[in-house]
Enzyme design. Sequence first.
Site, PDB file in Angstrom:
ATOM      1  N   ASN A   1       0.862  -1.172   0.000  1.00  0.00           N
ATOM      2  CA  ASN A   1       0.000   0.000   0.000  1.00  0.00           C
ATOM      3  C   ASN A   1       0.903   1.228   0.000  1.00  0.00           C
ATOM      4  OD1 ASN A   1      -2.899  -1.080   0.436  1.00  0.00           O
ATOM      5  ND2 ASN A   1      -1.628  -2.215   1.917  1.00  0.00           N
ATOM      6  N   GLU A   2       1.121   1.748  -1.196  1.00  0.00           N
ATOM      7  CA  GLU A   2       2.044   2.861  -1.369  1.00  0.00           C
ATOM      8  C   GLU A   2       1.393   4.167  -0.909  1.00  0.00           C
ATOM      9  OE1 GLU A   2       4.907   2.005  -1.893  1.00  0.00           O
ATOM     10  OE2 GLU A   2       5.260   0.784  -3.671  1.00  0.00           O
ATOM     11  N   PRO A   3       2.198   5.216  -0.683  1.00  0.00           N
ATOM     12  CA  PRO A   3       1.611   6.512  -0.325  1.00  0.00           C
ATOM     13  C   PRO A   3       0.493   6.875  -1.305  1.00  0.00           C
ATOM     14  CG  PRO A   3       3.982   6.612  -0.111  1.00  0.00           C
ATOM     15  CD  PRO A   3       3.672   5.268  -0.707  1.00  0.00           C
TER      16      PRO A   3
END
Length: 252
Positions: free
Chosen positions: A162-164
Amino acid sequence: MEKHIIREPIAYEKIPTRIYRDPKEASKSVAVEIAALIREKAKANLPCVLGLATGSSPKTVYAELIRMHREEGLSFKNVIAFNLDEYYPMDPHAVQSYWRFMREQLFDHVDIPEDHYFIPDGTLPESRIADFCREYEHKIDQLGGLDFQLLGIGGNGHIGFNEPGSLINSKTRLMMLDHSTRVAATMDFGGELTKVPKKAITMGVSKILQAKRVVLLAWGERKAEKIADAVEGSVSEQNPASYLQTHPNALF
Ligand code: F6R
């Protein structure tokens, strides 16, 4: 206080944080907690549903769990494990695959039944991924949710992949990897950025936050800034690890 803890959580930290002298001692204490949970569930004749991570951070925890299996009779027969993520596309037998990682680092060395562990499938045609992800979450829900989720943290604050920019209610899905995540992974792909997959399938933030207990591991100074921001700053999609401030039973 355990003798290897440098200090216990302090009041202004929004996520309880324990600092240890070294990764080995910290990993030991996490492995002891996981083992106690597995045994408690086994005693009650219940499955123990674990959410597991790959990467360098959990390796020492898995090594300690394997030692406990060999030397202390810790059985994984009642464990059902769901991994956080897998590169997409990815052949499960490739050296970089998280399926292979989990077999080599843990599953091949303990008595977990082969049909008790689940890892996102990097071989699916893209058109089937959405259904696969829905089914993955459904399986977890049917078991009553994750009893324990083990996490690492990316240099950019990602949990799972879950990337920025990932939302707090995000579901399990196909995600575009951040440039910094791909750069961090280049060494695993022969030093060639172009060989690092651009996408990954990741468990969503919402499923991680539904786990009854979440423990995040981070070793060394490299991640200190992101950890401090997640623990003391405001909850922000720019640092997905900060979402753990909303969890009632998380530990860094
Ligand atoms: C891996 C995962 C990632 C890693 C993170 C830290 O399954 O979900 O979020 O935990 O990238 O990786 P390491 O531990 O290699 O620094």
